[in-house]
Write a protein that holds these residues in place. Sequence first.
Motif, PDB file in Angstrom:
ATOM      1  N   LEU A 141      37.218  34.396  39.136  1.00 55.89           N
ATOM      2  CA  LEU A 141      36.593  33.370  39.161  1.00 55.89           C
ATOM      3  C   LEU A 141      35.679  33.621  41.145  1.00 55.89           C
ATOM      4  O   LEU A 141      36.688  33.924  41.715  1.00 55.89           O
ATOM      5  N   SER A 142      35.364  32.973  40.743  1.00 52.85           N
ATOM      6  CA  SER A 142      33.746  32.905  41.873  1.00 52.85           C
ATOM      7  C   SER A 142      33.938  31.399  42.578  1.00 52.85           C
ATOM      8  O   SER A 142      33.704  31.565  43.992  1.00 52.85           O
ATOM      9  N   GLN A 143      34.406  30.762  42.001  1.00 54.05           N
ATOM     10  CA  GLN A 143      35.201  29.956  42.914  1.00 54.05           C
ATOM     11  C   GLN A 143      36.409  30.016  43.458  1.00 54.05           C
ATOM     12  O   GLN A 143      37.329  30.486  43.096  1.00 54.05           O
ATOM     13  N   THR A 144      36.556  28.897  44.134  1.00 54.63           N
ATOM     14  CA  THR A 144      37.893  28.809  44.876  1.00 54.63           C
ATOM     15  C   THR A 144      38.932  27.943  44.178  1.00 54.63           C
ATOM     16  O   THR A 144      38.263  26.813  43.478  1.00 54.63           O
ATOM     17  N   PHE A 145      40.045  28.431  43.702  1.00 58.59           N
ATOM     18  CA  PHE A 145      40.961  27.401  42.683  1.00 58.59           C
ATOM     19  C   PHE A 145      42.704  28.017  42.889  1.00 58.59           C
ATOM     20  O   PHE A 145      42.491  28.856  43.710  1.00 58.59           O
ATOM     21  N   ALA A 146      43.653  26.922  42.702  1.00 53.66           N
ATOM     22  CA  ALA A 146      44.498  27.331  43.335  1.00 53.66           C
ATOM     23  C   ALA A 146      45.527  28.337  41.883  1.00 53.66           C
ATOM     24  O   ALA A 146      46.323  28.942  42.229  1.00 53.66           O
ATOM     25  N   ASP A 147      45.149  28.142  41.257  1.00 53.31           N
ATOM     26  CA  ASP A 147      45.469  28.223  39.628  1.00 53.31           C
ATOM     27  C   ASP A 147      44.939  28.267  38.774  1.00 53.31           C
ATOM     28  O   ASP A 147      43.846  27.271  38.443  1.00 53.31           O
ATOM     29  N   VAL A 148      44.665  29.460  37.763  1.00 58.80           N
ATOM     30  CA  VAL A 148      44.537  28.766  36.046  1.00 58.80           C
ATOM     31  C   VAL A 148      45.953  29.340  35.291  1.00 58.80           C
ATOM     32  O   VAL A 148      46.395  30.089  35.858  1.00 58.80           O
ATOM     33  N   SER A 149      46.089  28.425  34.191  1.00 54.76           N
ATOM     34  CA  SER A 149      47.575  28.639  33.683  1.00 54.76           C
ATOM     35  C   SER A 149      46.969  27.942  32.361  1.00 54.76           C
ATOM     36  O   SER A 149      46.325  26.888  31.698  1.00 54.76           O
ATOM     37  N   VAL A 150      48.130  28.766  31.220  1.00 55.88           N
ATOM     38  CA  VAL A 150      48.036  27.668  30.061  1.00 55.88           C
ATOM     39  C   VAL A 150      48.942  27.432  29.500  1.00 55.88           C
ATOM     40  O   VAL A 150      50.354  28.379  29.761  1.00 55.88           O
ATOM     41  N   THR A 151      49.036  26.639  28.603  1.00 62.51           N
ATOM     42  CA  THR A 151      50.727  26.122  28.220  1.00 62.51           C
ATOM     43  C   THR A 151      50.468  26.340  26.729  1.00 62.51           C
ATOM     44  O   THR A 151      49.379  25.135  26.071  1.00 62.51           O
ATOM     45  N   ILE A 152      51.839  26.830  26.132  1.00 64.19           N
ATOM     46  CA  ILE A 152      51.371  26.659  24.768  1.00 64.19           C
ATOM     47  C   ILE A 152      53.095  25.790  24.571  1.00 64.19           C
ATOM     48  O   ILE A 152      54.011  25.944  25.265  1.00 64.19           O
ATOM     49  N   ASN A 153      53.185  25.005  22.831  1.00 56.59           N
ATOM     50  CA  ASN A 153      54.605  24.359  22.880  1.00 56.59           C
ATOM     51  C   ASN A 153      54.824  24.985  21.410  1.00 56.59           C
ATOM     52  O   ASN A 153      54.074  24.823  20.557  1.00 56.59           O
TER      53      ASN A 153
END
Length: 119
Positions: free
Chosen positions: A102-114
């Motif tokens: 990503l070009s933006q500043t970010f801490a994390d990208v995540s996906v959660t599934i159940n």
Amino acid sequence: MIDAITITGLTATGFHGVFPEERREGQPFVVDVVLELPLETSSDDLADTVSYADIADDVEAVITGEPRNLIETVAGEIAERCLLRGRVDRVTVTVHKPRAPLSQTFADVSVTINRSRHV
């Protein structure tokens, strides 16, 4: 009442992503897994539970295995493997991609599934 075994922050290098540089260079993926199952607390026998070492091996094998375009797919494959462990009734898997392109500043990208074996 359901009990749980949790693994948090299991990290390995994978080559997942839609961009060629992700497939070529790889990056760390971090996975959290919550296994819901009835825990036998009086037997003290590994055969009466699910080995978190085996689950960790399964998670690592998916992360380091065949490259996938989407972390959703990675999470699904991890969940499937967890549900193959006979005693697991339900699993929650979060796949973190802290170096997502990503070009933006970010801490994390995540996906959660159940997922559940009783669907």
